[in-house]
Design a protein around this motif. Structure first.
Motif, PDB file in Angstrom:
ATOM      1  N   GLN A   1      73.683-105.489   8.722  1.00 56.01           N
ATOM      2  CA  GLN A   1      73.677-106.145  10.027  1.00 56.01           C
ATOM      3  C   GLN A   1      74.213-105.191  11.093  1.00 56.01           C
ATOM      4  O   GLN A   1      73.611-105.034  12.140  1.00 56.01           O
ATOM      5  CB  GLN A   1      74.510-107.412   9.966  1.00 56.01           C
ATOM      6  CG  GLN A   1      74.378-108.300  11.161  1.00 56.01           C
ATOM      7  CD  GLN A   1      75.036-109.654  10.919  1.00 56.01           C
ATOM      8  OE1 GLN A   1      75.795-109.839   9.980  1.00 56.01           O
ATOM      9  NE2 GLN A   1      74.736-110.597  11.777  1.00 56.01           N
ATOM     10  N   THR A   2      75.375-104.555  10.831  1.00 55.94           N
ATOM     11  CA  THR A   2      75.949-103.595  11.767  1.00 55.94           C
ATOM     12  C   THR A   2      76.627-102.466  10.997  1.00 55.94           C
ATOM     13  O   THR A   2      77.007-102.627   9.839  1.00 55.94           O
ATOM     14  CB  THR A   2      77.005-104.237  12.703  1.00 55.94           C
ATOM     15  OG1 THR A   2      78.075-104.739  11.905  1.00 55.94           O
ATOM     16  CG2 THR A   2      76.418-105.345  13.559  1.00 55.94           C
TER      17      THR A   2
ATOM     18  N   LEU B   1      81.890-103.597   4.069  1.00 62.15           N
ATOM     19  CA  LEU B   1      82.126-102.491   3.153  1.00 62.15           C
ATOM     20  C   LEU B   1      82.687-101.314   3.944  1.00 62.15           C
ATOM     21  O   LEU B   1      82.116-100.920   4.958  1.00 62.15           O
ATOM     22  CB  LEU B   1      80.816-102.047   2.487  1.00 62.15           C
ATOM     23  CG  LEU B   1      80.046-103.085   1.689  1.00 62.15           C
ATOM     24  CD1 LEU B   1      78.670-102.551   1.317  1.00 62.15           C
ATOM     25  CD2 LEU B   1      80.822-103.444   0.441  1.00 62.15           C
ATOM     26  N   VAL B   2      83.804-100.759   3.499  1.00 64.36           N
ATOM     27  CA  VAL B   2      84.353 -99.544   4.093  1.00 64.36           C
ATOM     28  C   VAL B   2      83.789 -98.390   3.285  1.00 64.36           C
ATOM     29  O   VAL B   2      83.856 -98.392   2.050  1.00 64.36           O
ATOM     30  CB  VAL B   2      85.899 -99.538   4.056  1.00 64.36           C
ATOM     31  CG1 VAL B   2      86.441 -98.246   4.632  1.00 64.36           C
ATOM     32  CG2 VAL B   2      86.448-100.741   4.807  1.00 64.36           C
ATOM     33  N   VAL B   3      83.220 -97.400   3.984  1.00 65.40           N
ATOM     34  CA  VAL B   3      82.578 -96.282   3.302  1.00 65.40           C
ATOM     35  C   VAL B   3      83.020 -94.949   3.896  1.00 65.40           C
ATOM     36  O   VAL B   3      83.537 -94.896   5.017  1.00 65.40           O
ATOM     37  CB  VAL B   3      81.037 -96.399   3.371  1.00 65.40           C
ATOM     38  CG1 VAL B   3      80.560 -97.659   2.672  1.00 65.40           C
ATOM     39  CG2 VAL B   3      80.533 -96.384   4.799  1.00 65.40           C
TER      40      VAL B   3
ATOM     41  N   SER C   1      83.073 -92.850  -5.309  1.00 67.95           N
ATOM     42  CA  SER C   1      81.988 -93.360  -6.147  1.00 67.95           C
ATOM     43  C   SER C   1      80.793 -93.755  -5.273  1.00 67.95           C
ATOM     44  O   SER C   1      80.945 -94.093  -4.100  1.00 67.95           O
ATOM     45  CB  SER C   1      82.463 -94.540  -6.986  1.00 67.95           C
ATOM     46  OG  SER C   1      82.799 -95.640  -6.165  1.00 67.95           O
ATOM     47  N   LYS C   2      79.620 -93.693  -5.864  1.00 71.58           N
ATOM     48  CA  LYS C   2      78.378 -94.009  -5.148  1.00 71.58           C
ATOM     49  C   LYS C   2      77.991 -95.461  -5.404  1.00 71.58           C
ATOM     50  O   LYS C   2      78.245 -96.011  -6.477  1.00 71.58           O
ATOM     51  CB  LYS C   2      77.248 -93.097  -5.608  1.00 71.58           C
ATOM     52  CG  LYS C   2      77.516 -91.625  -5.418  1.00 71.58           C
ATOM     53  CD  LYS C   2      77.496 -91.241  -3.966  1.00 71.58           C
ATOM     54  CE  LYS C   2      77.694 -89.732  -3.834  1.00 71.58           C
ATOM     55  NZ  LYS C   2      77.823 -89.307  -2.471  1.00 71.58           N
ATOM     56  N   LEU C   3      77.359 -96.055  -4.417  1.00 73.49           N
ATOM     57  CA  LEU C   3      76.914 -97.440  -4.512  1.00 73.49           C
ATOM     58  C   LEU C   3      75.581 -97.545  -3.789  1.00 73.49           C
ATOM     59  O   LEU C   3      75.418 -96.983  -2.697  1.00 73.49           O
ATOM     60  CB  LEU C   3      77.943 -98.364  -3.848  1.00 73.49           C
ATOM     61  CG  LEU C   3      77.587 -99.839  -3.713  1.00 73.49           C
ATOM     62  CD1 LEU C   3      77.566-100.505  -5.086  1.00 73.49           C
ATOM     63  CD2 LEU C   3      78.576-100.544  -2.804  1.00 73.49           C
ATOM     64  N   TYR C   4      74.632 -98.240  -4.388  1.00 79.31           N
ATOM     65  CA  TYR C   4      73.356 -98.499  -3.730  1.00 79.31           C
ATOM     66  C   TYR C   4      73.402 -99.894  -3.129  1.00 79.31           C
ATOM     67  O   TYR C   4      73.809-100.845  -3.794  1.00 79.31           O
ATOM     68  CB  TYR C   4      72.200 -98.404  -4.722  1.00 79.31           C
ATOM     69  CG  TYR C   4      71.882 -96.988  -5.112  1.00 79.31           C
ATOM     70  CD1 TYR C   4      70.923 -96.264  -4.418  1.00 79.31           C
ATOM     71  CD2 TYR C   4      72.564 -96.361  -6.143  1.00 79.31           C
ATOM     72  CE1 TYR C   4      70.633 -94.952  -4.762  1.00 79.31           C
ATOM     73  CE2 TYR C   4      72.288 -95.051  -6.495  1.00 79.31           C
ATOM     74  CZ  TYR C   4      71.312 -94.358  -5.795  1.00 79.31           C
ATOM     75  OH  TYR C   4      71.045 -93.060  -6.131  1.00 79.31           O
ATOM     76  N   ILE C   5      72.993 -99.981  -1.848  1.00 76.77           N
ATOM     77  CA  ILE C   5      72.956-101.287  -1.195  1.00 76.77           C
ATOM     78  C   ILE C   5      71.556-101.538  -0.648  1.00 76.77           C
ATOM     79  O   ILE C   5      70.808-100.603  -0.362  1.00 76.77           O
ATOM     80  CB  ILE C   5      73.999-101.421  -0.054  1.00 76.77           C
ATOM     81  CG1 ILE C   5      73.738-100.418   1.072  1.00 76.77           C
ATOM     82  CG2 ILE C   5      75.408-101.289  -0.593  1.00 76.77           C
ATOM     83  CD1 ILE C   5      74.569-100.670   2.315  1.00 76.77           C
ATOM     84  N   ASN C   6      71.223-102.797  -0.519  1.00 72.20           N
ATOM     85  CA  ASN C   6      69.945-103.191   0.051  1.00 72.20           C
ATOM     86  C   ASN C   6      70.011-102.959   1.561  1.00 72.20           C
ATOM     87  O   ASN C   6      70.746-103.641   2.275  1.00 72.20           O
ATOM     88  CB  ASN C   6      69.675-104.660  -0.266  1.00 72.20           C
ATOM     89  CG  ASN C   6      68.332-105.124   0.228  1.00 72.20           C
ATOM     90  OD1 ASN C   6      67.699-104.490   1.065  1.00 72.20           O
ATOM     91  ND2 ASN C   6      67.895-106.258  -0.293  1.00 72.20           N
ATOM     92  N   ALA C   7      69.240-101.988   2.034  1.00 67.94           N
ATOM     93  CA  ALA C   7      69.273-101.624   3.456  1.00 67.94           C
ATOM     94  C   ALA C   7      68.849-102.778   4.357  1.00 67.94           C
ATOM     95  O   ALA C   7      69.270-102.853   5.509  1.00 67.94           O
ATOM     96  CB  ALA C   7      68.380-100.409   3.698  1.00 67.94           C
TER      97      ALA C   7
ATOM     98  N   THR D   1      78.695-103.955   7.924  1.00 66.34           N
ATOM     99  CA  THR D   1      78.709-105.413   7.808  1.00 66.34           C
ATOM    100  C   THR D   1      77.334-105.845   7.336  1.00 66.34           C
ATOM    101  O   THR D   1      76.323-105.492   7.944  1.00 66.34           O
ATOM    102  CB  THR D   1      79.046-106.087   9.151  1.00 66.34           C
ATOM    103  OG1 THR D   1      80.300-105.595   9.605  1.00 66.34           O
ATOM    104  CG2 THR D   1      79.114-107.600   9.001  1.00 66.34           C
ATOM    105  N   LEU D   2      77.318-106.598   6.243  1.00 66.08           N
ATOM    106  CA  LEU D   2      76.071-107.092   5.685  1.00 66.08           C
ATOM    107  C   LEU D   2      75.823-108.522   6.146  1.00 66.08           C
ATOM    108  O   LEU D   2      76.750-109.207   6.593  1.00 66.08           O
ATOM    109  CB  LEU D   2      76.134-107.059   4.151  1.00 66.08           C
ATOM    110  CG  LEU D   2      76.413-105.705   3.515  1.00 66.08           C
ATOM    111  CD1 LEU D   2      76.557-105.851   2.007  1.00 66.08           C
ATOM    112  CD2 LEU D   2      75.330-104.699   3.853  1.00 66.08           C
ATOM    113  N   VAL D   3      74.582-108.958   6.031  1.00 62.50           N
ATOM    114  CA  VAL D   3      74.253-110.349   6.294  1.00 62.50           C
ATOM    115  C   VAL D   3      75.164-111.187   5.394  1.00 62.50           C
ATOM    116  O   VAL D   3      75.398-110.846   4.245  1.00 62.50           O
ATOM    117  CB  VAL D   3      72.769-110.618   5.983  1.00 62.50           C
ATOM    118  CG1 VAL D   3      72.445-112.094   6.077  1.00 62.50           C
ATOM    119  CG2 VAL D   3      71.879-109.802   6.905  1.00 62.50           C
TER     120      VAL D   3
END
Length: 69
Positions: A20-21, A38-40, A10-16, A31-33
């Protein structure tokens, strides 16, 4: 926003801006702030390219050329 692919396809949009890494371990882990992970399915290189394209699009209106160019 950039699109990523979850392990189930499935697709997911994230705030770029919140990335963080990005690690390849062999799974790709973003890894987000705030330390959310998230494993992708996407490779680290694909994510980096999407981020660069996102930045180009968001900064383009603010880039001015010098006169006579």
């Amino acid at each position: 926003m950039i699109v990523i692919t979850r392990p189930n396809g499935s697709k997911l949009y994230i705030n770029a801006e919140l990335i963080q890494t990005v690690e390849s371990t062999p799974d790709t882990i973003i890894t987000l702030v705030g330390n959310r992970k998230l494993v992708v399915k996407d490779t680290a290189q694909e994510i980096a390219e999407r981020f660069i394209e996102y930045r180009r699009k968001t900064l383009a209106p603010f880039i001015t050329k010098e006169p006579n160019q």
